[in-house]
Enzyme design. Structure first.
Site, PDB file in Angstrom:
ATOM      1  N   MET A 177       4.221  -1.203   2.141  1.00  0.00           N
ATOM      2  CA  MET A 177       4.484  -2.539   1.579  1.00  0.00           C
ATOM      3  C   MET A 177       5.341  -2.353   0.332  1.00  0.00           C
ATOM      4  SD  MET A 177       0.728  -4.098   2.350  1.00  0.00           S
ATOM      5  CE  MET A 177       0.030  -2.452   2.476  1.00  0.00           C
TER       6      MET A 177
ATOM      7  N   SER B  82      -9.057   1.427   6.423  1.00  0.00           N
ATOM      8  CA  SER B  82      -8.126   1.320   5.302  1.00  0.00           C
ATOM      9  C   SER B  82      -8.818   1.802   4.044  1.00  0.00           C
ATOM     10  CB  SER B  82      -7.672  -0.129   5.117  1.00  0.00           C
ATOM     11  OG  SER B  82      -7.032  -0.247   3.861  1.00  0.00           O
TER      12      SER B  82
ATOM     13  N   GLY C 197     -10.725  -2.377   6.524  1.00  0.00           N
ATOM     14  CA  GLY C 197     -11.047  -1.886   5.185  1.00  0.00           C
ATOM     15  C   GLY C 197     -12.450  -2.267   4.783  1.00  0.00           C
TER      16      GLY C 197
ATOM     17  N   GLY D  45      -9.792  -7.390   1.672  1.00  0.00           N
ATOM     18  CA  GLY D  45     -10.876  -8.356   1.532  1.00  0.00           C
ATOM     19  C   GLY D  45     -10.498  -9.808   1.743  1.00  0.00           C
TER      20      GLY D  45
ATOM     21  N   MET E 250       1.631   0.096  -1.815  1.00  0.00           N
ATOM     22  CA  MET E 250       2.171  -1.142  -2.403  1.00  0.00           C
ATOM     23  C   MET E 250       2.917  -0.779  -3.686  1.00  0.00           C
ATOM     24  SD  MET E 250      -1.024  -3.732  -1.880  1.00  0.00           S
ATOM     25  CE  MET E 250      -2.112  -3.632  -0.447  1.00  0.00           C
TER      26      MET E 250
ATOM     27  N   HIS F 171      -5.855   4.597   7.551  1.00  0.00           N
ATOM     28  CA  HIS F 171      -4.776   3.677   7.195  1.00  0.00           C
ATOM     29  C   HIS F 171      -4.591   3.701   5.687  1.00  0.00           C
ATOM     30  CE1 HIS F 171      -2.293   0.041   7.912  1.00  0.00           C
ATOM     31  NE2 HIS F 171      -2.823  -0.432   6.796  1.00  0.00           N
TER      32      HIS F 171
ATOM     33  N   GLY G 116      -1.000  -7.490   0.632  1.00  0.00           N
ATOM     34  CA  GLY G 116      -1.118  -7.404  -0.825  1.00  0.00           C
ATOM     35  C   GLY G 116      -2.497  -7.007  -1.298  1.00  0.00           C
TER      36      GLY G 116
ATOM     37  N   ASP H  98      -4.118  -5.867  11.264  1.00  0.00           N
ATOM     38  CA  ASP H  98      -4.481  -5.424   9.911  1.00  0.00           C
ATOM     39  C   ASP H  98      -4.765  -6.629   9.032  1.00  0.00           C
ATOM     40  OD1 ASP H  98      -4.739  -4.103   7.491  1.00  0.00           O
ATOM     41  OD2 ASP H  98      -2.607  -3.579   7.321  1.00  0.00           O
ATOM     42  N   GLY H  99      -6.011  -6.705   8.545  1.00  0.00           N
ATOM     43  CA  GLY H  99      -6.391  -7.742   7.594  1.00  0.00           C
ATOM     44  C   GLY H  99      -7.544  -8.585   8.105  1.00  0.00           C
ATOM     45  N   GLY H 100      -8.688  -8.469   7.426  1.00  0.00           N
ATOM     46  CA  GLY H 100      -9.842  -9.294   7.795  1.00  0.00           C
ATOM     47  C   GLY H 100     -10.449  -8.944   9.136  1.00  0.00           C
TER      48      GLY H 100
ATOM     49  N   ASP I 118      -2.528   2.133   2.548  1.00  0.00           N
ATOM     50  CA  ASP I 118      -1.730   0.981   2.121  1.00  0.00           C
ATOM     51  C   ASP I 118      -0.934   1.331   0.878  1.00  0.00           C
ATOM     52  OD1 ASP I 118      -2.410  -1.157   3.983  1.00  0.00           O
ATOM     53  OD2 ASP I 118      -4.447  -0.924   3.209  1.00  0.00           O
TER      54      ASP I 118
ATOM     55  N   HIS J  55       1.168   2.466   5.660  1.00  0.00           N
ATOM     56  CA  HIS J  55       1.670   1.091   5.704  1.00  0.00           C
ATOM     57  C   HIS J  55       2.477   0.837   4.437  1.00  0.00           C
ATOM     58  CE1 HIS J  55       0.430  -3.458   5.957  1.00  0.00           C
ATOM     59  NE2 HIS J  55       1.732  -3.281   5.997  1.00  0.00           N
TER      60      HIS J  55
ATOM     61  N   MET K 289       0.237  -8.328  11.086  1.00  0.00           N
ATOM     62  CA  MET K 289      -0.638  -8.605   9.941  1.00  0.00           C
ATOM     63  C   MET K 289      -1.452  -9.860  10.230  1.00  0.00           C
ATOM     64  SD  MET K 289       0.005  -6.306   7.447  1.00  0.00           S
ATOM     65  CE  MET K 289      -1.030  -7.116   6.255  1.00  0.00           C
TER      66      MET K 289
HETATM   67  C1  DX5 Z   1      -3.511  -5.675   3.130  1.00  0.00           C
HETATM   68  C2  DX5 Z   1      -3.572  -4.299   3.726  1.00  0.00           C
HETATM   69  C3  DX5 Z   1      -4.735  -4.051   4.588  1.00  0.00           C
HETATM   70  C4  DX5 Z   1      -6.073  -4.126   3.896  1.00  0.00           C
HETATM   71  C5  DX5 Z   1      -7.099  -4.478   4.916  1.00  0.00           C
HETATM   72  O1  DX5 Z   1      -2.281  -5.860   2.500  1.00  0.00           O
HETATM   73  O2  DX5 Z   1      -2.410  -4.071   4.501  1.00  0.00           O
HETATM   74  O3  DX5 Z   1      -4.613  -2.785   5.249  1.00  0.00           O
HETATM   75  O4  DX5 Z   1      -6.439  -2.934   3.277  1.00  0.00           O
HETATM   76  O5  DX5 Z   1      -8.296  -4.676   4.254  1.00  0.00           O
HETATM   77  P1  DX5 Z   1      -9.435  -5.598   4.858  1.00  0.00           P
HETATM   78  O6  DX5 Z   1      -9.871  -4.970   6.161  1.00  0.00           O
HETATM   79  O7  DX5 Z   1     -10.482  -5.557   3.799  1.00  0.00           O
HETATM   80  O8  DX5 Z   1      -8.858  -6.975   5.075  1.00  0.00           O
HETATM   81 ZN    ZN Z   2      -2.412  -2.228   5.727  1.00  0.00          ZN
END
Ligand code: DX5
Ligand code: ZN
Length: 224
Positions: A69, A10, A198, A146, A38, A34, A143, A176-178, A36, A67, A138
């Site tokens: 959002m 990401s 990410g 990290g 937003m 990826h 949003g 996706d996420g963490g 993001d 993605h 997710m």
């Molecule tokens: C959050 C995003 C993720 C984010 C992941 O809303 O959709 O794609 O960038 O980042 P990490 O891997 O740092 O959680």
């Molecule tokens: Zn994402």
């Protein structure tokens, strides 16, 4: 396993002042990036638009996994696909006729995904599961990058994997996420094959090693 494992870094965690160079550091290790998107409305953050996608498209041939959002993904589908996005993944309850939106994106030449948040149930996406190319579970609330991985979301990964197998669907199952070399184990064991990462990739000075660590852990978790 219907799909080989892949990591989609990401770029939200990359240095936006030096995106082309950042992308070049991960490209040798990954087939996807990826992105993001937003809109400051669907989520309380603003990131990138079609202009950034167009600029990246000129610098990379990797699959641009976009993605969305955003509150109105239908309005943004054509601009992002024309800019060079390969797939658009939108969220539940952002369009009055999501099955039609899937076909609209396909007609425009894109692949399509549906995203399910930790606070949502897979059942809410039931009408879409026969039609999409990707299901994004997710593992944080969308949003921000990290954030800490939400273990409870793994139940949705397992449920999606089981439904995919039972129905013979071919979509990729993305988390996706963490996601890092530790949390990816439960994701892979649950049936996920596509790992967005990410911070765990761009936060490591050696991006190729970071991707390799995630893939090694995922392979180990599924016993291959
Ligand atoms: C959050 C995003 C993720 C984010 C992941 O809303 O959709 O794609 O960038 O980042 P990490 O891997 O740092 O959680
Ligand atoms: Zn994402």
């Amino acid at each position: 396993m219907p799909h080989d494992h892949l990591v989609a870094p990401s770029i939200l965690a990359a240095d936006f002042a030096d995106l082309a160079a950042e992308v070049a550091t991960v490209e040798p290790a990954v087939p996807w990036l990826h992105l993001d998107v937003m809109d400051g409305h669907y989520v309380p953050n603003l990131t990138l638009g079609p202009g950034t996608v167009r600029a990246l498209r000129a610098r990379t041939d990797r699959h641009l996994d976009t993605h969305m959002m955003v509150s109105d993904p239908r309005a943004w589908a054509q601009p992002f696909l024309e800019a060079g996005s390969d797939s658009l993944t939108f969220h539940l309850d952002t369009d009055p006729d999501p099955v039609d939106l899937v076909h609209h994106v396909r007609d425009l030449g894109g692949r399509v995904g549906i995203a399910v948040r930790p606070s949502e149930r897979l059942e809410q996406a039931a009408d879409l599961l026969p039609h999409v190319d990707l299901v994004l579970v997710m593992t944080v609330e969308p949003g921000f990058g990290g954030q800490s991985f939400i273990e409870a979301a793994l139940a949705t990964v397992v449920e999606a994997h089981e439904q995919r197998a039972a129905n013979g669907w071919a979509w990729r199952l993305e988390v996706d996420g963490g996601v890092d070399a530790t949390t990816v184990r439960g994701c892979a064991a649950g049936g996920a094959d596509t790992f967005v990462a990410g911070s765990s990739v761009f936060g490591n000075a050696d991006r190729t090693a970071a991707v390799a660590e995630i893939l090694t852990a995922a392979a180990d978790a599924v016993g291959c």
